[in-house]
Design a protein around this motif. Structure first.
Motif, mmCIF file in Angstrom:
data_model
loop_
_atom_site.group_PDB
_atom_site.id
_atom_site.type_symbol
_atom_site.label_atom_id
_atom_site.label_comp_id
_atom_site.label_asym_id
_atom_site.label_seq_id
_atom_site.Cartn_x
_atom_site.Cartn_y
_atom_site.Cartn_z
ATOM 1 N N THR A 169 4.050 15.724 -13.577
ATOM 2 C CA THR A 169 3.564 15.107 -12.239
ATOM 3 C C THR A 169 4.172 15.875 -11.168
ATOM 4 O OG1 THR A 169 3.390 12.833 -13.091
ATOM 5 C CG2 THR A 169 3.978 13.174 -10.638
ATOM 6 N N LEU A 170 3.566 16.282 -10.157
ATOM 7 C CA LEU A 170 3.910 17.051 -9.189
ATOM 8 C C LEU A 170 3.382 16.354 -7.844
ATOM 9 C CD1 LEU A 170 4.767 19.859 -8.235
ATOM 10 C CD2 LEU A 170 2.600 20.946 -8.620
ATOM 11 N N ILE A 171 4.509 16.180 -7.046
ATOM 12 C CA ILE A 171 4.136 15.680 -5.714
ATOM 13 C C ILE A 171 4.942 16.632 -4.375
ATOM 14 C CG2 ILE A 171 4.781 13.500 -4.270
ATOM 15 C CD1 ILE A 171 4.834 11.907 -6.686
ATOM 16 N N ILE A 172 3.966 16.660 -3.806
ATOM 17 C CA ILE A 172 4.382 17.727 -2.610
ATOM 18 C C ILE A 172 4.360 16.880 -1.370
ATOM 19 C CG2 ILE A 172 4.222 19.968 -1.404
ATOM 20 C CD1 ILE A 172 2.380 20.386 -4.284
ATOM 21 N N ALA A 173 5.441 16.651 -0.582
ATOM 22 C CA ALA A 173 5.177 16.173 0.897
ATOM 23 C C ALA A 173 5.618 17.151 1.862
ATOM 24 C CB ALA A 173 6.386 14.939 0.939
ATOM 25 N N ASP A 174 4.468 17.369 2.595
ATOM 26 C CA ASP A 174 4.559 18.335 3.776
ATOM 27 C C ASP A 174 5.331 17.938 4.671
ATOM 28 O OD1 ASP A 174 4.397 20.836 4.741
ATOM 29 O OD2 ASP A 174 2.422 21.146 3.985
ATOM 30 N N GLU A 175 5.628 18.901 5.971
ATOM 31 C CA GLU A 175 6.544 18.405 6.937
ATOM 32 C C GLU A 175 6.287 17.222 7.503
ATOM 33 O OE1 GLU A 175 6.800 21.561 9.838
ATOM 34 O OE2 GLU A 175 7.368 23.038 8.318
ATOM 35 N N GLY A 176 7.065 16.469 7.621
ATOM 36 C CA GLY A 176 6.843 15.136 8.710
ATOM 37 C C GLY A 176 6.140 13.936 7.707
ATOM 38 N N SER A 177 5.803 14.215 6.427
ATOM 39 C CA SER A 177 5.123 13.024 5.738
ATOM 40 C C SER A 177 5.799 12.412 4.951
ATOM 41 C CB SER A 177 3.996 13.945 4.788
ATOM 42 O OG SER A 177 4.704 14.486 3.871
ATOM 43 N N GLY B 292 -6.719 13.619 4.423
ATOM 44 C CA GLY B 292 -6.081 14.838 3.819
ATOM 45 C C GLY B 292 -5.213 14.821 2.742
ATOM 46 N N ILE B 293 -5.089 13.902 2.245
ATOM 47 C CA ILE B 293 -4.199 13.455 1.078
ATOM 48 C C ILE B 293 -4.863 13.825 -0.197
ATOM 49 C CG2 ILE B 293 -3.007 11.534 -0.568
ATOM 50 C CD1 ILE B 293 -2.444 10.247 2.221
ATOM 51 N N ILE B 294 -4.163 14.722 -1.141
ATOM 52 C CA ILE B 294 -4.969 14.773 -2.384
ATOM 53 C C ILE B 294 -4.054 14.124 -3.599
ATOM 54 C CG2 ILE B 294 -5.438 16.624 -4.095
ATOM 55 C CD1 ILE B 294 -5.062 18.487 -1.825
ATOM 56 N N PHE B 295 -4.888 13.105 -4.254
ATOM 57 C CA PHE B 295 -4.139 12.235 -5.229
ATOM 58 C C PHE B 295 -5.368 12.213 -6.344
ATOM 59 C CE2 PHE B 295 -3.351 8.102 -7.069
ATOM 60 C CZ PHE B 295 -2.279 8.311 -7.856
ATOM 61 N N CYS B 296 -5.008 13.227 -7.292
ATOM 62 C CA CYS B 296 -5.945 13.163 -8.424
ATOM 63 C C CYS B 296 -5.118 13.491 -9.765
ATOM 64 C CB CYS B 296 -6.855 14.327 -8.238
ATOM 65 S SG CYS B 296 -6.004 15.797 -7.942
ATOM 66 N N VAL C 52 5.655 9.598 1.445
ATOM 67 C CA VAL C 52 4.669 8.724 0.472
ATOM 68 C C VAL C 52 5.623 8.053 -0.532
ATOM 69 C CG1 VAL C 52 4.918 10.772 -1.117
ATOM 70 C CG2 VAL C 52 3.040 9.354 -1.534
ATOM 71 N N SER C 53 5.030 6.879 -1.037
ATOM 72 C CA SER C 53 6.027 6.104 -1.821
ATOM 73 C C SER C 53 4.998 5.917 -3.213
ATOM 74 C CB SER C 53 5.932 4.431 -1.540
ATOM 75 O OG SER C 53 6.338 3.947 -2.525
ATOM 76 N N TYR C 54 5.479 6.483 -4.391
ATOM 77 C CA TYR C 54 4.735 6.843 -5.573
ATOM 78 C C TYR C 54 5.544 5.815 -6.527
ATOM 79 C CZ TYR C 54 3.108 9.278 -9.581
ATOM 80 O OH TYR C 54 2.152 9.714 -10.753
ATOM 81 N N LEU C 55 4.820 5.242 -7.587
ATOM 82 C CA LEU C 55 5.181 4.464 -8.587
ATOM 83 C C LEU C 55 4.415 4.669 -9.944
ATOM 84 C CD1 LEU C 55 6.486 0.939 -8.454
ATOM 85 C CD2 LEU C 55 4.677 1.346 -10.072
ATOM 86 N N GLU C 56 5.395 4.738 -11.007
ATOM 87 C CA GLU C 56 4.907 4.996 -12.440
ATOM 88 C C GLU C 56 5.041 3.897 -13.161
ATOM 89 O OE1 GLU C 56 5.905 8.537 -14.165
ATOM 90 O OE2 GLU C 56 8.111 7.997 -13.985
ATOM 91 N N LYS D 27 0.917 17.610 6.469
ATOM 92 C CA LYS D 27 1.911 17.365 7.486
ATOM 93 C C LYS D 27 1.552 16.275 8.377
ATOM 94 C CE LYS D 27 2.896 22.389 8.198
ATOM 95 N NZ LYS D 27 2.631 23.673 9.010
ATOM 96 N N GLY D 28 2.750 15.632 8.677
ATOM 97 C CA GLY D 28 2.666 14.754 9.485
ATOM 98 C C GLY D 28 1.905 12.954 9.069
ATOM 99 N N VAL D 29 1.465 13.173 7.850
ATOM 100 C CA VAL D 29 0.712 12.008 7.282
ATOM 101 C C VAL D 29 1.693 11.155 6.588
ATOM 102 C CG1 VAL D 29 -1.107 11.141 5.811
ATOM 103 C CG2 VAL D 29 -1.372 13.303 7.082
ATOM 104 N N LYS D 30 1.562 9.604 7.099
ATOM 105 C CA LYS D 30 2.236 8.755 6.411
ATOM 106 C C LYS D 30 1.285 7.993 5.251
ATOM 107 C CE LYS D 30 5.793 9.119 9.322
ATOM 108 N NZ LYS D 30 6.490 10.138 8.984
ATOM 109 N N CYS D 31 1.378 8.223 4.148
ATOM 110 C CA CYS D 31 0.398 7.528 2.994
ATOM 111 C C CYS D 31 0.461 6.245 3.218
ATOM 112 C CB CYS D 31 0.819 8.166 1.690
ATOM 113 S SG CYS D 31 -0.251 7.795 0.651
ATOM 114 N N PRO D 32 -0.933 5.451 3.660
ATOM 115 C CA PRO D 32 -0.704 4.072 3.930
ATOM 116 C C PRO D 32 -0.808 3.138 2.686
ATOM 117 C CG PRO D 32 -2.821 5.145 3.938
ATOM 118 C CD PRO D 32 -1.994 6.460 3.680
ATOM 119 N N LEU D 33 -1.111 3.907 1.412
ATOM 120 C CA LEU D 33 -1.117 3.284 0.237
ATOM 121 C C LEU D 33 0.173 3.612 -0.786
ATOM 122 C CD1 LEU D 33 -4.964 3.884 -0.864
ATOM 123 C CD2 LEU D 33 -3.761 1.771 0.356
ATOM 124 N N GLU D 34 0.585 2.612 -1.700
ATOM 125 C CA GLU D 34 1.563 3.277 -2.584
ATOM 126 C C GLU D 34 0.734 3.972 -3.755
ATOM 127 O OE1 GLU D 34 4.757 2.255 -3.143
ATOM 128 O OE2 GLU D 34 4.787 0.758 -1.670
#
Lengths: 255, 485
Positions: free
Chosen positions: B227-235, B152-156, B237-241, B202-209
């Motif tokens: 860039t827009l990053i939204i971490a919903d409840e309990g999620s 359910g992760i949107i990354f685009c 994410v680690s993001y790198l640029e 919600k509740g998802v721990k993103c498994p990838l960087e």
């Protein structure tokens, strides 16, 4: 072949003559003490040997293990096995003693075409050598010389000496600022490191250190030259009589 | 003994050094007409097939920007920028329509990213890292998309998000950095071309960087990504640029906006390794990096952590900040900013404590060499209702040589007397004596500097994902080449 051969060395600082024709030969297994009053050029000699830039070499040669030392960078002199224990050890921010020594040891090994030491071996050797100067483990994780007491800094110099196992070590007034206990620790460290293959040049004002590090030869540096040389008894004589008699003798020769 | 990362061997890189990302890819670009007016904005919006609301927003931002004046308060100097003398949209021609699969990417573009160490082909993708690759104004590829969408992760790319997820974009864009915020944020809002979008449900721990790699290629263009990053409840994410640009004599403007939103119990870790072209040794050329980055800890117990390693750009001007709105929320800022030659950096953070029991931590390490100027500018603000807020700030400077400058401008505003605010600062210098001492132990001058710089930066580098920490270490060493002797 001698390990160190200094011949007729003349050195200026800012146009002023400091060393005025100094000659000295050091063989493996020997300990030479260089004594002399303030301002006689002792630290200049140490700096020139290590390759500090502030000096103008006017004349003379220095061979270290058969190589012309003036053609070698300071780091190559160190890698060839020349070590200077600093009179005033430098503080290095942000670098632990351990990683400093690891870098140094492995740079030297690389120069000699040896494999780098792995972390376990390095740690083991480091602990061994730290014991020689009764250094606590926590010492190794602290930034190099930062916040160290005078005595700790001098012990750290001898610890580094033990780690790097040089052919020739120059101790520049390592005894200055040490209390008697620290003096014993430092001297003990040196005595454990010495062997028939390495040599020491011990620069000092006082005979006291030479009770613990017993020299084979004692030289008196005065007015930029080694004016008197002898065995360890010369040190006792200096302790008793001071330097005045040498000054007088020397000056009368000049006149 | 602490486990310490190996000091890396920097000698090889040092001898070949110079800016190694400075090549130009020979591809055709589709450009918007030079200059900036409402037509330029309509052109960009049309190119991207944007819905009406987006165009309206852009135009509002543009009209607002026209009323504004370039800010002058930063401790940097540069000649006036002619905003009409630049292109605001440049797209590699073939990817005007983004390729459907990674195999369709123009081989020239693919080679560019391979040269930069970012493989885009299906076979050699970076393990454990999903990459969005942005060249000039458009995203050219996003890897691991399917795998992420299963969770359910949107990354685009931002363009795609505007088309495919307009509701999310409409809800969040400008919610943390409104276009009225500052001059460059307004400009960005008007002309932003692409960037990355990321939504963690919600509740998802993103498994990838998640990672975006920005590349400026075309000349005389500005890059304005968003860039827009939204971490919903309990999620989580680690993001790198990461970012690089070719060597050019001109100064190119990069004015990006990054917005982070962390909901209740969510955590966002945002890391930057910034290596835009810094200009040459005489200070000619280089990127003007004027960036607005801000995150909001919207929900209780949320956390936002910024880590940045800034080695590039002629001028860097950025303050990744945290608004700690939720109770018990945490903001962190870890920064290494290195300047050499004629580079100028004015960077730091703002920690805005609004909620109760909010905590922030600032660790800033400035390294100045050559004739560069390096400033830390930070604000710690504790609002009236922020009971028991805590801040710890540490600002360290390391100077190399005596022609560079280090400056600190810490601002503290406390309106609640239960707050605890601590500030520590140190300045160290790599002197000739230190270098000689290292030389005497067999360590070359370059290695000595590397050793000290790595030690100085360790606390920050440790925050980076492992592979990037090694890369960043190398980058620091390379960036200091030629700064002594």
């Amino acid at each position: 072949m001698s390990l160190l051969k200094i011949d007729n060395l003349k050195v200026n600082i800012n146009g002023k003559e400091i060393l005025k024709g100094l000659s000295l030969e050091v063989n493996r297994g020997e300990i030479h003490a260089i004594m002399g009053p303030n301002g006689s050029g002792k630290s200049t000699l140490a700096g020139v040997l290590a390759g500090k830039e502030d000096y103008e070499i006017v004349e003379g040669t220095i061979e270290f293990d058969g190589r012309n030392i003036f053609e070698m960078s300071p780091e190559d002199r160190a890698r060839e096995g020349l070590f200077l224990a600093f009179q005033y050890p430098i503080e290095i921010p942000c670098v632990s003693n351990a990683s400093f020594m690891k870098t140094a040891v492995n740079e030297i090994r690389k120069y000699r075409n040896q494999e780098p030491l792995d972390a376990m071996d390095f740690l083991r050797i480091m602990k061994e050598k730290a014991k020689l100067v009764e250094m606590d483990q926590s010492f190794l994780n602290r930034s190099v010389n930062q916040g160290f007491s005078g005595g700790e800094k001098k012990r750290n110099e001898i610890f580094q000496l033990a780690m790097l196992e040089p052919k020739l070590a120059i101790l520049d007034e390592t005894d200055s600022g040490l209390d008697i206990d620290a003096l014993k620790i430092v001297s003990n460290g040196v005595n454990k490191v010495r062997n028939t293959e390495n040599a020491f040049v011990v620069i000092t004002h006082y005979q006291r250190l030479l009770n613990y590090i017993v020299p084979d030869f004692v030289h008196v540096l005065f007015d930029g030259k080694l004016v008197v040389s002898g065995g360890k008894e010369l040190a006792f004589e200096l302790e008793e009589r001071g330097y005045d008699w040498i000054k007088k003798q020397y000056n009368s020769v000049l006149v | 003994m602490n486990m310490q990362k190996e000091p890396i061997n920097i000698v090889d890189e040092l001898t070949q050094s110079d800016y190694k990302y400075g090549f130009v890819t020979d591809i055709e670009h589709e450009l918007a007409p030079k200059g900036l007016n409402e037509d330029t904005i309509r052109f960009i919006s049309a190119k991207k097939h944007e819905p009406e609301f987006m165009l309206e927003w852009r135009l509002k931002a543009f009209r607002f920007w026209q009323q504004m004046k370039e800010p002058k308060w930063a401790n940097v100097k540069f000649p006036p920028i002619d905003y009409q003398d630049a292109y605001y949209y440049a797209a590699p021609k073939q990817s005007a329509n983004k390729p459907k699969s990674l195999d369709e990417i123009d081989p020239e573009i693919r080679r560019t990213f391979e040269k930069l160490g970012i493989p885009l082909t299906e076979q050699q993708r970076l393990a454990g890292i999903a990459v969005d690759a942005v060249m000039d104004s458009v995203s050219v590829a996003t890897t691991f998309k399917e795998k992420l969408s299963e969770l359910g992760i949107i990354f685009c790319s931002m363009s795609e998000a505007i088309r495919e997820h307009p509701d999310l974009v409409k809800k969040y864009i400008g919610s943390v950095v409104p276009y009225t915020d500052n001059y460059f944020a307004a400009l960005n809002s008007a002309v932003f071309s692409d960037g990355s979008f990321c939504y963690i449900p919600k509740g998802v721990k993103c498994p990838l960087e998640l990672s975006t790699y920005f590349r400026i290629n075309a000349s005389e263009t500005g890059q304005f990504e968003r860039t827009l990053i939204i971490a919903d409840e309990g999620s989580y994410v680690s993001y790198l640029e990461g970012c690089t640009a070719p060597i050019r004599d001109e100064n190119q403007l990069h004015a990006a906006v990054v917005e982070l939103i962390a909901h209740k119990d969510a955590e966002i870790k945002y890391s930057t390794v910034q290596n835009w072209y810094p200009g040459d040794k005489e200070g000619k050329g280089g990127i003007y990096n004027f960036v607005t980055k801000r995150g909001i800890c919207e929900g209780n117990n949320s956390k936002i952590s910024w880590t940045q390693v800034e080695t590039g750009s002629a001028i860097t001007w950025k303050y990744p900040s945290c608004i700690l709105k939720g109770d018990n929320s945490i903001g962190e800022f870890y920064s290494v900013a290195l300047t050499n030659n004629y580079q100028q950096a004015d960077t730091g953070t703002k920690m805005i404590h609004l909620g109760q029991n909010t905590k922030s931590r600032i660790v800033s390490k400035g390294i100045s060499a050559g004739k560069s100027q390096n400033s830390y500018r930070g604000l710690v603000s504790v609002g009236k209702k922020a009971m028991n807020a805590r801040n710890y700030s540490q600002c360290d400077s390391l100077l190399l040589g005596d022609k560079c400058g280090a400056h600190t401008f810490p601002y503290i505003e406390v309106k609640n007397n239960t707050a605890t605010v601590e500030h520590e600062a140190t300045t160290s210098k790599i002197s000739e004596d230190i270098l000689f001492y290292c030389n005497q132990r067999g360590i070359s001058t370059e290695d000595a500097i590397g050793l000290i710089v790595n030690g100085f930066s360790r606390e920050v580098l440790n925050q980076l994902p492992m592979e990037f920490a090694v890369e960043a270490q190398r980058l620091l060493a390379i960036s200091l080449e030629g700064s002594v002797g």
